[in-house]
Scaffold this motif. Structure first.
Motif, PDB file in Angstrom:
ATOM      1  N   ALA A  24     -22.433  31.017 -17.643  1.00 26.83           N
ATOM      2  CA  ALA A  24     -23.889  30.986 -17.707  1.00 26.83           C
ATOM      3  C   ALA A  24     -24.458  30.139 -16.569  1.00 26.83           C
ATOM      4  CB  ALA A  24     -24.344  30.416 -19.043  1.00 26.83           C
ATOM      5  N   SER A  25     -25.681  30.465 -16.176  1.00 30.63           N
ATOM      6  CA  SER A  25     -26.326  29.764 -15.059  1.00 30.63           C
ATOM      7  C   SER A  25     -26.997  28.472 -15.494  1.00 30.63           C
ATOM      8  CB  SER A  25     -27.363  30.674 -14.394  1.00 30.63           C
ATOM      9  OG  SER A  25     -28.363  31.055 -15.326  1.00 30.63           O
ATOM     10  N   ARG A  26     -26.924  28.170 -16.790  1.00 35.73           N
ATOM     11  CA  ARG A  26     -27.498  26.930 -17.280  1.00 35.73           C
ATOM     12  C   ARG A  26     -26.651  26.385 -18.423  1.00 35.73           C
ATOM     13  NH1 ARG A  26     -29.171  27.748 -22.331  1.00 35.73           N
ATOM     14  NH2 ARG A  26     -30.518  29.493 -22.974  1.00 35.73           N
ATOM     15  N   SER A  27     -26.911  25.174 -18.803  1.00 36.77           N
ATOM     16  CA  SER A  27     -26.206  24.561 -19.918  1.00 36.77           C
ATOM     17  C   SER A  27     -26.617  25.224 -21.238  1.00 36.77           C
ATOM     18  CB  SER A  27     -26.531  23.071 -19.993  1.00 36.77           C
ATOM     19  OG  SER A  27     -26.142  22.415 -18.812  1.00 36.77           O
ATOM     20  N   ILE A  28     -25.742  25.073 -22.203  1.00 33.65           N
ATOM     21  CA  ILE A  28     -26.031  25.582 -23.534  1.00 33.65           C
ATOM     22  C   ILE A  28     -27.029  24.641 -24.202  1.00 33.65           C
ATOM     23  CG2 ILE A  28     -25.055  26.022 -25.810  1.00 33.65           C
ATOM     24  CD1 ILE A  28     -22.435  26.742 -24.303  1.00 33.65           C
ATOM     25  N   PHE A  29     -28.118  25.212 -24.726  1.00 36.72           N
ATOM     26  CA  PHE A  29     -29.158  24.427 -25.350  1.00 36.72           C
ATOM     27  C   PHE A  29     -29.005  24.435 -26.859  1.00 36.72           C
ATOM     28  CE2 PHE A  29     -30.696  23.898 -21.365  1.00 36.72           C
ATOM     29  CZ  PHE A  29     -31.610  24.801 -20.855  1.00 36.72           C
ATOM     30  N   ARG A  66      -7.880  38.078 -35.182  1.00 39.32           N
ATOM     31  CA  ARG A  66      -7.303  38.485 -33.897  1.00 39.32           C
ATOM     32  C   ARG A  66      -8.073  37.910 -32.707  1.00 39.32           C
ATOM     33  NH1 ARG A  66      -7.357  43.652 -32.400  1.00 39.32           N
ATOM     34  NH2 ARG A  66      -9.222  44.229 -33.598  1.00 39.32           N
ATOM     35  N   PHE A  67      -9.380  37.794 -32.844  1.00 42.78           N
ATOM     36  CA  PHE A  67     -10.229  37.302 -31.754  1.00 42.78           C
ATOM     37  C   PHE A  67     -10.736  35.905 -32.078  1.00 42.78           C
ATOM     38  CE2 PHE A  67     -11.923  41.654 -30.029  1.00 42.78           C
ATOM     39  CZ  PHE A  67     -10.622  42.117 -29.950  1.00 42.78           C
ATOM     40  N   THR A  68     -10.925  35.097 -31.026  1.00 45.78           N
ATOM     41  CA  THR A  68     -11.482  33.758 -31.184  1.00 45.78           C
ATOM     42  C   THR A  68     -12.542  33.532 -30.113  1.00 45.78           C
ATOM     43  OG1 THR A  68      -9.383  32.913 -32.053  1.00 45.78           O
ATOM     44  CG2 THR A  68     -11.005  31.300 -31.296  1.00 45.78           C
ATOM     45  N   ILE A  69     -13.732  33.148 -30.546  1.00 44.77           N
ATOM     46  CA  ILE A  69     -14.817  32.837 -29.610  1.00 44.77           C
ATOM     47  C   ILE A  69     -14.919  31.324 -29.467  1.00 44.77           C
ATOM     48  CG2 ILE A  69     -16.593  32.826 -31.425  1.00 44.77           C
ATOM     49  CD1 ILE A  69     -18.521  34.091 -29.381  1.00 44.77           C
ATOM     50  N   SER A  70     -15.202  30.870 -28.246  1.00 47.71           N
ATOM     51  CA  SER A  70     -15.300  29.436 -28.001  1.00 47.71           C
ATOM     52  C   SER A  70     -16.241  29.180 -26.837  1.00 47.71           C
ATOM     53  CB  SER A  70     -13.927  28.845 -27.708  1.00 47.71           C
ATOM     54  OG  SER A  70     -13.381  29.418 -26.535  1.00 47.71           O
ATOM     55  N   THR A  71     -16.710  27.957 -26.726  1.00 48.82           N
ATOM     56  CA  THR A  71     -17.556  27.561 -25.595  1.00 48.82           C
ATOM     57  C   THR A  71     -16.995  26.304 -24.953  1.00 48.82           C
ATOM     58  OG1 THR A  71     -19.015  26.264 -27.034  1.00 48.82           O
ATOM     59  CG2 THR A  71     -19.657  28.536 -26.591  1.00 48.82           C
ATOM     60  N   ASP A  72     -17.268  26.145 -23.677  1.00 44.73           N
ATOM     61  CA  ASP A  72     -16.914  24.941 -22.935  1.00 44.73           C
ATOM     62  C   ASP A  72     -18.216  24.452 -22.295  1.00 44.73           C
ATOM     63  OD1 ASP A  72     -16.130  23.023 -21.062  1.00 44.73           O
ATOM     64  OD2 ASP A  72     -14.202  24.011 -20.723  1.00 44.73           O
ATOM     65  N   ASN A  73     -18.826  23.459 -22.907  1.00 40.03           N
ATOM     66  CA  ASN A  73     -20.130  23.008 -22.436  1.00 40.03           C
ATOM     67  C   ASN A  73     -20.057  22.401 -21.037  1.00 40.03           C
ATOM     68  OD1 ASN A  73     -21.052  23.857 -24.887  1.00 40.03           O
ATOM     69  ND2 ASN A  73     -21.386  21.822 -25.734  1.00 40.03           N
ATOM     70  N   ALA A  74     -18.934  21.825 -20.701  1.00 34.21           N
ATOM     71  CA  ALA A  74     -18.789  21.201 -19.378  1.00 34.21           C
ATOM     72  C   ALA A  74     -18.797  22.252 -18.271  1.00 34.21           C
ATOM     73  CB  ALA A  74     -17.506  20.383 -19.315  1.00 34.21           C
ATOM     74  N   LYS A  75     -18.316  23.442 -18.596  1.00 31.45           N
ATOM     75  CA  LYS A  75     -18.229  24.508 -17.598  1.00 31.45           C
ATOM     76  C   LYS A  75     -19.311  25.565 -17.777  1.00 31.45           C
ATOM     77  CE  LYS A  75     -13.206  24.109 -17.089  1.00 31.45           C
ATOM     78  NZ  LYS A  75     -11.901  24.831 -17.199  1.00 31.45           N
ATOM     79  N   ASN A  76     -20.148  25.422 -18.824  1.00 28.97           N
ATOM     80  CA  ASN A  76     -21.172  26.434 -19.145  1.00 28.97           C
ATOM     81  C   ASN A  76     -20.543  27.814 -19.351  1.00 28.97           C
ATOM     82  OD1 ASN A  76     -23.051  24.408 -18.787  1.00 28.97           O
ATOM     83  ND2 ASN A  76     -23.682  25.105 -16.753  1.00 28.97           N
ATOM     84  N   THR A  77     -19.434  27.856 -20.055  1.00 27.59           N
ATOM     85  CA  THR A  77     -18.756  29.126 -20.294  1.00 27.59           C
ATOM     86  C   THR A  77     -18.583  29.403 -21.783  1.00 27.59           C
ATOM     87  OG1 THR A  77     -16.584  28.069 -20.124  1.00 27.59           O
ATOM     88  CG2 THR A  77     -17.472  29.089 -18.120  1.00 27.59           C
ATOM     89  N   MET A  78     -18.477  30.683 -22.065  1.00 25.21           N
ATOM     90  CA  MET A  78     -18.178  31.151 -23.416  1.00 25.21           C
ATOM     91  C   MET A  78     -17.022  32.138 -23.288  1.00 25.21           C
ATOM     92  SD  MET A  78     -20.594  33.213 -26.136  1.00 25.21           S
ATOM     93  CE  MET A  78     -20.980  34.520 -24.976  1.00 25.21           C
ATOM     94  N   ASP A  79     -15.954  31.913 -24.009  1.00 23.26           N
ATOM     95  CA  ASP A  79     -14.771  32.741 -23.890  1.00 23.26           C
ATOM     96  C   ASP A  79     -14.518  33.551 -25.157  1.00 23.26           C
ATOM     97  OD1 ASP A  79     -12.679  30.420 -21.950  1.00 23.26           O
ATOM     98  OD2 ASP A  79     -14.431  31.632 -21.431  1.00 23.26           O
ATOM     99  N   LEU A  80     -13.781  34.634 -24.991  1.00 26.07           N
ATOM    100  CA  LEU A  80     -13.331  35.424 -26.127  1.00 26.07           C
ATOM    101  C   LEU A  80     -11.843  35.687 -25.940  1.00 26.07           C
ATOM    102  CD1 LEU A  80     -14.286  36.914 -28.731  1.00 26.07           C
ATOM    103  CD2 LEU A  80     -14.379  38.995 -27.323  1.00 26.07           C
ATOM    104  N   GLN A  81     -11.032  35.029 -26.739  1.00 23.38           N
ATOM    105  CA  GLN A  81      -9.587  35.257 -26.720  1.00 23.38           C
ATOM    106  C   GLN A  81      -9.289  36.416 -27.650  1.00 23.38           C
ATOM    107  OE1 GLN A  81      -7.050  33.743 -24.919  1.00 23.38           O
ATOM    108  NE2 GLN A  81      -5.779  35.343 -25.821  1.00 23.38           N
TER     109      GLN A  81
END
Length: 111
Positions: A24-29, A66-81
């Motif tokens: 994302a282009s901004r931090s998670i609010f 089977r799937f896991t969603i997660s966020t990394d606030n330091a990197k402004n990313t959201m992942d889907l394993q």
């Protein structure tokens, strides 16, 4: 508006794994609701998984366990394993934060 860029899609055999990432282009609010959606050929776009800014997650029945969603606030990313992938998981995967969508990334699972 927030700009979202997905990555990590590809071709994998059934039973395999992929990890999608959405930058994302901004931090998670506080109050943000974020999610991964997918659209299979000829079908409507559907919610796969969502996560709130407080970390509450929700999954479609078809991907639970089977799937896991997660966020990394330091990197402004959201992942889907995605593990134990099935051919029916094939589709274009999109990330969404509030009203903004990414461009999508193709996931193809071969049988």
């Amino acid at each position: 508006q927030v700009r979202l860029v997905e990555s990590g899609g590809g071709l994998v055999q059934a039973g395999g794994s992929l990890r999608l990432s959405c930058e994302a282009s901004r931090s998670i609010f506080s109050g943000d609701v974020m999610g991964w959606y997918r659209q299979a050929p000829g079908k409507q776009r559907e919610l796969v998984a969502s996560i709130s800014s407080g970390g509450i997650t929700n999954y479609a029945d078809s991907v639970k366990g089977r799937f896991t969603i997660s966020t990394d606030n330091a990197k402004n990313t959201m992942d889907l394993q995605m593990n134990s992938l099935k051919p029916e998981d094939t589709g274009v995967y999109y990330c969404k934060i509030r009203f903004s969508w990414g461009q999508g990334t193709q996931v193809t699972v071969s049988s």
